[in-house]
Design a protein around this motif. Structure first.
Motif, mmCIF file in Angstrom:
data_model
loop_
_atom_site.group_PDB
_atom_site.id
_atom_site.type_symbol
_atom_site.label_atom_id
_atom_site.label_comp_id
_atom_site.label_asym_id
_atom_site.label_seq_id
_atom_site.Cartn_x
_atom_site.Cartn_y
_atom_site.Cartn_z
ATOM 1 N N ALA A 5 -2.363 -5.958 -3.705
ATOM 2 C CA ALA A 5 -1.623 -6.776 -4.434
ATOM 3 C C ALA A 5 -2.286 -8.480 -4.055
ATOM 4 O O ALA A 5 -2.421 -9.222 -4.710
ATOM 5 N N THR A 6 -2.517 -8.543 -2.683
ATOM 6 C CA THR A 6 -3.423 -9.860 -2.400
ATOM 7 C C THR A 6 -4.618 -9.825 -3.094
ATOM 8 O O THR A 6 -5.035 -10.906 -3.808
ATOM 9 N N GLY A 23 7.037 12.116 12.087
ATOM 10 C CA GLY A 23 6.555 10.872 12.902
ATOM 11 C C GLY A 23 5.134 10.650 11.871
ATOM 12 O O GLY A 23 4.742 9.223 11.947
ATOM 13 N N SER A 24 4.303 11.651 11.743
ATOM 14 C CA SER A 24 3.090 11.446 11.064
ATOM 15 C C SER A 24 3.094 10.882 9.857
ATOM 16 O O SER A 24 2.415 9.991 9.434
ATOM 17 N N TYR A 25 4.134 11.284 9.058
ATOM 18 C CA TYR A 25 4.616 10.966 7.619
ATOM 19 C C TYR A 25 4.850 9.285 7.616
ATOM 20 O O TYR A 25 4.567 8.624 6.780
ATOM 21 N N ALA A 26 5.534 9.083 8.747
ATOM 22 C CA ALA A 26 6.106 7.512 8.906
ATOM 23 C C ALA A 26 4.928 6.683 9.184
ATOM 24 O O ALA A 26 4.725 5.618 8.508
ATOM 25 N N GLY A 27 3.818 7.186 9.945
ATOM 26 C CA GLY A 27 2.611 6.290 10.067
ATOM 27 C C GLY A 27 1.755 6.339 8.932
ATOM 28 O O GLY A 27 1.215 5.127 8.489
ATOM 29 N N THR A 28 1.826 7.290 8.200
ATOM 30 C CA THR A 28 0.985 7.333 6.876
ATOM 31 C C THR A 28 1.560 6.424 5.867
ATOM 32 O O THR A 28 0.992 5.790 4.879
ATOM 33 N N ALA A 29 2.945 6.245 5.937
ATOM 34 C CA ALA A 29 3.643 5.618 5.042
ATOM 35 C C ALA A 29 3.438 4.240 5.301
ATOM 36 O O ALA A 29 3.252 3.307 4.287
ATOM 37 N N ALA A 30 3.579 3.717 6.325
ATOM 38 C CA ALA A 30 2.989 2.312 6.936
ATOM 39 C C ALA A 30 1.801 1.728 6.557
ATOM 40 O O ALA A 30 1.577 0.912 5.944
ATOM 41 N N GLN A 31 0.621 3.089 6.738
ATOM 42 C CA GLN A 31 -0.771 2.625 6.438
ATOM 43 C C GLN A 31 -0.579 2.405 4.941
ATOM 44 O O GLN A 31 -1.384 1.571 4.364
ATOM 45 N N SER A 32 0.017 3.324 4.058
ATOM 46 C CA SER A 32 0.042 3.126 2.654
ATOM 47 C C SER A 32 0.780 1.696 2.237
ATOM 48 O O SER A 32 0.034 1.081 1.369
ATOM 49 N N ALA A 33 1.484 1.345 2.937
ATOM 50 C CA ALA A 33 2.345 0.195 2.542
ATOM 51 C C ALA A 33 1.293 -1.167 2.943
ATOM 52 O O ALA A 33 1.000 -2.036 2.115
ATOM 53 N N GLY A 34 0.442 -0.867 3.629
ATOM 54 C CA GLY A 34 -0.437 -1.992 4.174
ATOM 55 C C GLY A 34 -1.613 -2.081 3.244
ATOM 56 O O GLY A 34 -2.077 -2.981 2.610
ATOM 57 N N ILE A 35 -1.890 -0.675 2.861
ATOM 58 C CA ILE A 35 -3.053 -0.677 1.574
ATOM 59 C C ILE A 35 -2.359 -1.347 0.383
ATOM 60 O O ILE A 35 -3.094 -2.113 -0.503
ATOM 61 N N ILE A 36 -1.113 -0.910 -0.069
ATOM 62 C CA ILE A 36 -0.737 -1.710 -1.246
ATOM 63 C C ILE A 36 -0.515 -3.142 -1.194
ATOM 64 O O ILE A 36 -0.792 -3.881 -2.089
ATOM 65 N N GLY A 37 -0.210 -3.632 0.188
ATOM 66 C CA GLY A 37 -0.218 -5.020 0.256
ATOM 67 C C GLY A 37 -1.499 -5.880 0.060
ATOM 68 O O GLY A 37 -1.590 -6.917 -0.481
ATOM 69 N N GLU A 38 -2.566 -5.196 0.438
ATOM 70 C CA GLU A 38 -3.958 -5.522 0.401
ATOM 71 C C GLU A 38 -4.305 -5.507 -1.068
ATOM 72 O O GLU A 38 -4.985 -6.456 -1.490
ATOM 73 N N GLN A 79 -13.927 -6.866 2.354
ATOM 74 C CA GLN A 79 -13.750 -6.112 1.274
ATOM 75 C C GLN A 79 -12.813 -6.384 0.325
ATOM 76 O O GLN A 79 -12.865 -6.517 -0.979
ATOM 77 N N ILE A 80 -11.825 -7.195 0.620
ATOM 78 C CA ILE A 80 -10.577 -7.906 -0.038
ATOM 79 C C ILE A 80 -11.085 -8.624 -0.956
ATOM 80 O O ILE A 80 -10.836 -8.945 -2.243
ATOM 81 N N VAL A 81 -12.032 -9.758 -0.435
ATOM 82 C CA VAL A 81 -12.645 -10.746 -1.191
ATOM 83 C C VAL A 81 -13.634 -10.179 -2.185
ATOM 84 O O VAL A 81 -13.500 -10.718 -3.466
#
Length: 389
Positions: free
Chosen positions: A184-185, A167-182, A62-64
């Motif tokens: 940017a890539t 706790g659930s919001y921390a997981g959501t924030a980590a997932q959002s950070a991963g999406i932002i990183g993808e 998907q990223i490509v």
């Protein structure tokens, strides 16, 4: 006595039997329309499986895919500007200058919006606090809302709820950070590909064309040209739609007296390039600014007005302007966007229209190509038996 020779008796001949002809298996099964319908059904099944396979492969990379799509969008936007620069400078330098111009233009718009907000930040913060106080006083006078407690109780309950679900919001924030990183890539990869598409696009296409038999080069050239024209038309249509959205929003916000109307119109212009998310974000920002500056009544007016602008964008401007550029009927565009969002979410809604336009342009061109075949049954410049389509 003379001896006579008896004539040989000949068995009576029977009518010649008609030869037995063999029929292909299944030739006598059903009426002709049943056989033709069955053939069409199998073809549709094959096309469906091919489309499903394409979607599956795209989901794996998907990223490509996103990076390649963005690179083609950037290329279609910057290529006319690069051709203009090409008149006064070398080709490679002209394409680099077009890319630099786009970066400076977008950066300048973003800088203008940020600087406009920062210059009035203290004033807006004070007005925003006043607006919230007026809003709290307004809603507490409503009997149904008053039964739910005071604004202080709402804040206290909201804080307790956030602590319980931290706790659930921390997981959501980590997932959002991963999406932002993808994301940017994908953007970095898209810019990298855009540079080569602008500077070496012709050479890359000639290499692809060299993999095709020589007698089919003209057909591939025609199909690729039609597809690229449709895709470029989509990007031009999106630019005109975004510009119209920005102008409509700027005029409306200026008429109702919202501060920072011009920067907000720039936000609407930039947000129009991000379907679904961009317009919603622009509406929220405009309503918050109106709430901070003029209170809840004007904020409600701005909210309704911006929703009307968004509906004009989705139901009038995009089908008419973008649909005309890509030669698709507005009804087809609406159905394609809806189907793309169901199948692929936000990404499906973004790529549905250009992919449909390119596919239709290529198929239409390929269907017209056999008209160039000569009466001998072979394409011009080919030998019989070459298998030219």
């Amino acid at each position: 006595m003379a001896m006579t020779v008896d004539a040989p008796t000949v068995a009576p001949t029977t009518a010649a039997e008609s030869p037995i002809t063999s029929q292909p298996v299944g030739a006598g099964f059903g009426a002709p329309w049943i056989r033709s319908t069955g053939d069409l059904a199998w073809k549709l099944v094959g096309i469906g499986l091919a489309v499903a396979l394409v979607f599956y492969v795209v989901s794996l990379v998907q990223i490509v895919f996103v990076a390649l799509f963005l690179a083609l969008v950037f290329t279609s936007v910057l290529l006319p500007l690069g051709d203009l620069y090409d008149r006064v400078m070398p080709r490679g330098l002209a394409m680099a200058a077009s890319l630099l111009t786009a970066v400076l233009a977008v950066g300048g718009l973003v800088t203008y919006v940020v600087s406009s907000v920062v210059s009035r930040w203290e004033e807006l913060a004070t007005e925003f606090g006043t607006g919230l106080t007026d809003l709290a006083a307004l809603v507490t006078d409503i009997p149904l809302v008053a039964s739910l407690g005071t604004p202080g109780d709402w804040l206290e309950d909201g804080g307790a709820w956030l602590q319980d679900n931290a706790g659930s919001y921390a997981g959501t924030a980590a997932q959002s950070a991963g999406i932002i990183g993808e994301g940017a890539t994908a953007v970095v990869l898209a810019i990298f590909c855009t540079v080569f598409f602008l500077t070496q696009g012709g050479r890359m296409w000639r290499w692809v064309l060299s993999l095709v038999p020589a007698d089919r080069h003209d057909r591939w050239e025609s199909a690729a040209g039609a597809g690229w024209t449709a895709f470029s038309g989509f990007t031009r249509g999106m630019f005109f739609v975004a510009l119209a959205d920005g102008v409509l929003a700027g005029v409306f916000l200026s008429v109702v007296g919202v501060p920072l109307a011009l920067p907000l119109s720039v936000v609407v212009f930039l947000g129009a390039f991000v379907p679904m998310i961009g317009p919603v974000a622009a509406i929220v920002v405009a309503a918050l600014v109106a709430l901070a500056a003029k209170g809840p009544v004007l904020a409600l007016v701005v909210l309704i007005g911006m929703v009307v602008v968004a509906q004009i964008d989705a139901n009038v401007l995009q089908p008419l302007i973008t649909g005309k550029q890509v030669s698709l009927h507005p009804v087809v565009m609406a159905l394609v966007v809806a189907g793309g969002s169901v199948v692929g979410g936000l990404l499906g809604a973004v790529v549905a229209v250009p992919l449909t336009a390119v596919t239709w342009a290529v198929i239409s061109t390929l269907r017209k190509t056999p008209a160039l075949v000569t009466t001998s049954g072979t394409a011009p410049g080919t030998q019989p038996g070459d298998g030219a389509d």
